[in-house]
Scaffold this motif. Structure first.
Motif, PDB file in Angstrom:
ATOM      1  N   CYS A  19       0.867  -1.184   0.114  1.00 12.57           N
ATOM      2  CA  CYS A  19       0.074  -0.047   0.208  1.00 12.57           C
ATOM      3  C   CYS A  19       0.995   1.370   0.019  1.00 12.57           C
ATOM      4  CB  CYS A  19      -0.875  -0.138   1.084  1.00 12.57           C
ATOM      5  SG  CYS A  19      -1.901   1.610   1.617  1.00 12.57           S
ATOM      6  N   GLN A 120      -4.998   3.746   7.229  1.00 12.25           N
ATOM      7  CA  GLN A 120      -6.380   3.655   7.132  1.00 12.25           C
ATOM      8  C   GLN A 120      -6.922   4.961   7.148  1.00 12.25           C
ATOM      9  OE1 GLN A 120      -7.808   0.599   6.006  1.00 12.25           O
ATOM     10  NE2 GLN A 120      -9.246   2.075   5.654  1.00 12.25           N
ATOM     11  N   ALA A 121      -6.792   6.011   7.886  1.00 17.72           N
ATOM     12  CA  ALA A 121      -7.253   7.266   7.901  1.00 17.72           C
ATOM     13  C   ALA A 121      -7.277   7.848   6.395  1.00 17.72           C
ATOM     14  CB  ALA A 121      -7.028   8.166   8.960  1.00 17.72           C
ATOM     15  N   ARG A 123      -6.458   6.589   3.559  1.00 20.48           N
ATOM     16  CA  ARG A 123      -7.182   5.786   2.486  1.00 20.48           C
ATOM     17  C   ARG A 123      -8.633   6.345   2.575  1.00 20.48           C
ATOM     18  NH1 ARG A 123      -5.630  -0.410   1.991  1.00 20.48           N
ATOM     19  NH2 ARG A 123      -6.410  -0.153   0.168  1.00 20.48           N
ATOM     20  N   THR A 124      -9.052   6.072   3.837  1.00 16.83           N
ATOM     21  CA  THR A 124     -10.684   6.371   3.851  1.00 16.83           C
ATOM     22  C   THR A 124     -11.031   7.965   3.289  1.00 16.83           C
ATOM     23  OG1 THR A 124     -11.041   4.851   5.648  1.00 16.83           O
ATOM     24  CG2 THR A 124     -12.286   6.498   5.309  1.00 16.83           C
ATOM     25  N   ALA A 125     -10.173   8.814   3.798  1.00 16.23           N
ATOM     26  CA  ALA A 125     -10.282  10.324   3.245  1.00 16.23           C
ATOM     27  C   ALA A 125      -9.975  10.271   1.669  1.00 16.23           C
ATOM     28  CB  ALA A 125      -9.281  11.130   3.911  1.00 16.23           C
ATOM     29  N   LYS A 127     -10.872   7.947  -0.523  1.00 18.10           N
ATOM     30  CA  LYS A 127     -12.077   7.511  -1.117  1.00 18.10           C
ATOM     31  C   LYS A 127     -13.329   8.263  -0.890  1.00 18.10           C
ATOM     32  CE  LYS A 127      -9.982   2.770  -1.165  1.00 18.10           C
ATOM     33  NZ  LYS A 127     -10.123   1.326  -0.419  1.00 18.10           N
ATOM     34  N   SER A 128     -13.686   8.603   0.199  1.00 13.63           N
ATOM     35  CA  SER A 128     -14.871   9.377   0.813  1.00 13.63           C
ATOM     36  C   SER A 128     -14.777  10.510   0.677  1.00 13.63           C
ATOM     37  CB  SER A 128     -15.347   8.650   1.980  1.00 13.63           C
ATOM     38  OG  SER A 128     -14.425   9.019   3.196  1.00 13.63           O
ATOM     39  N   ARG A 129     -13.594  11.144   0.527  1.00 20.17           N
ATOM     40  CA  ARG A 129     -13.267  12.648   0.914  1.00 20.17           C
ATOM     41  C   ARG A 129     -14.037  13.480   2.022  1.00 20.17           C
ATOM     42  NH1 ARG A 129     -11.757  14.770  -3.547  1.00 20.17           N
ATOM     43  NH2 ARG A 129     -11.743  16.850  -2.854  1.00 20.17           N
ATOM     44  N   SER A 130     -13.850  12.387   3.143  1.00 18.14           N
ATOM     45  CA  SER A 130     -14.187  12.816   4.431  1.00 18.14           C
ATOM     46  C   SER A 130     -12.796  13.506   5.035  1.00 18.14           C
ATOM     47  CB  SER A 130     -14.071  11.417   5.381  1.00 18.14           C
ATOM     48  OG  SER A 130     -13.018  10.450   5.255  1.00 18.14           O
TER      49      SER A 130
END
Length: 269
Positions: A19, A120-121, A123-125, A127-130
């Motif tokens: 990753c 992980q944070a 990758r999440t941001a 993908k989801s634009r969080s």
């Protein structure tokens, strides 16, 4: 190139390393070391000396931890194994030479971990634009281990690099820049908070030079300022013609024997 591809095929990293691209980076580093061994040796020797000098000043002799151990080119593994009951080498990816070396010492073990705790944070941001974490929390890659000695070795400047790739289109925004700067700050805050003695070796600036002329100079720590180090030196990382016939590339390196004391004093300035 074929040798590097074969090496990568034989030593693909776990999911974390793939990753972050750390398995590929390890192959590239080792290949460059083969080509530039003579130019690198003063830097590697200075790093090993810094680590040993700091380790010998540690009060306890139970546990030593080295973060960013990589292929252990700059880590005095045998000497640390003789000083401490156990030595933990922590990295996102351990190349084969590190495994072979560690196997020689029963008190040396390899631990695979994300030194930032933020993969992980991110990758999440992406993908989801969080929102990205702000401020970036201190990591805990040691999972509660209380070392007597910890060394962060040529790691701090490298922490943000894979995150710019992970963040993709968001990598150019001010939020991403603040996040990557926060990764470096959180690493320093965490290192300074550890029990025992903490040693830091890291790049502070990257340069392209032509003799005495500096063609380009980049901050290596995302704008995070360090206190005055105990030692400094130049790492001739890519002498001509490694990258170009027109310039040499070099890194400015800072070394701290007691990083907690230096980082704490910086906060009092």
């Amino acid at each position: 190139m074929l040798r590097e591809l074969f090496t990568l095929w034989r030593n693909r990293g776990a999911r974390l390393a793939r990753c972050l691209g750390q398995d590929r980076e390890a192959v590239s580093i080792n290949a460059r070391h083969r080509r530039c061994a003579a130019a690198w040796e003063p830097h590697l020797a200075a790093t090993r000396t810094l680590i040993l000098d700091a380790a010998q000043a540690a009060v306890g002799r139970e546990t030593a931890v080295v973060l960013g151990s990589g292929a252990c080119l700059d880590v005095p593994v045998a000497e640390l194994a003789g000083l401490f009951r156990q030595v933990v080498l922590l990295d996102a990816h351990h190349p084969r030479p590190a495994g072979v070396l560690a196997a020689r010492f029963p008190n040396v073990r390899l631990v695979t971990a994300d030194a930032t705790g933020m993969v992980q944070a991110a990758r999440t941001a992406a993908k989801s634009r969080s929102p990205l974490p702000c401020p970036v929390p201190r990591p805990d890659p040691l999972a509660g281990l209380a070392p007597d000695f910890t060394a962060s070795v040529n790691l701090a400047s490298q922490l943000p690099i894979p995150f710019y790739r992970l963040l993709g289109r968001r990598a150019t925004g001010t939020e991403a820049e603040a996040f990557c700067r926060g990764l470096v700050t959180a690493h320093f805050d965490w290192l300074a908070s550890l029990p025992g003695t903490a040693c830091l070796c890291c790049d502070t600036a990257w340069e392209r030079v032509d003799g005495p002329k500096v063609l380009e100079r980049l901050d290596a720590l995302e704008g995070v300022a360090l206190p005055a180090p105990d030692r400094t030196w130049i790492w001739s990382i890519a002498p001509r013609p490694e990258e170009s016939l027109a310039y040499d590339r070099q890194n400015h390196v800072a070394g701290f024997l007691d990083f907690a004391a230096a980082w704490g004093a910086k906060g009092l300035d």
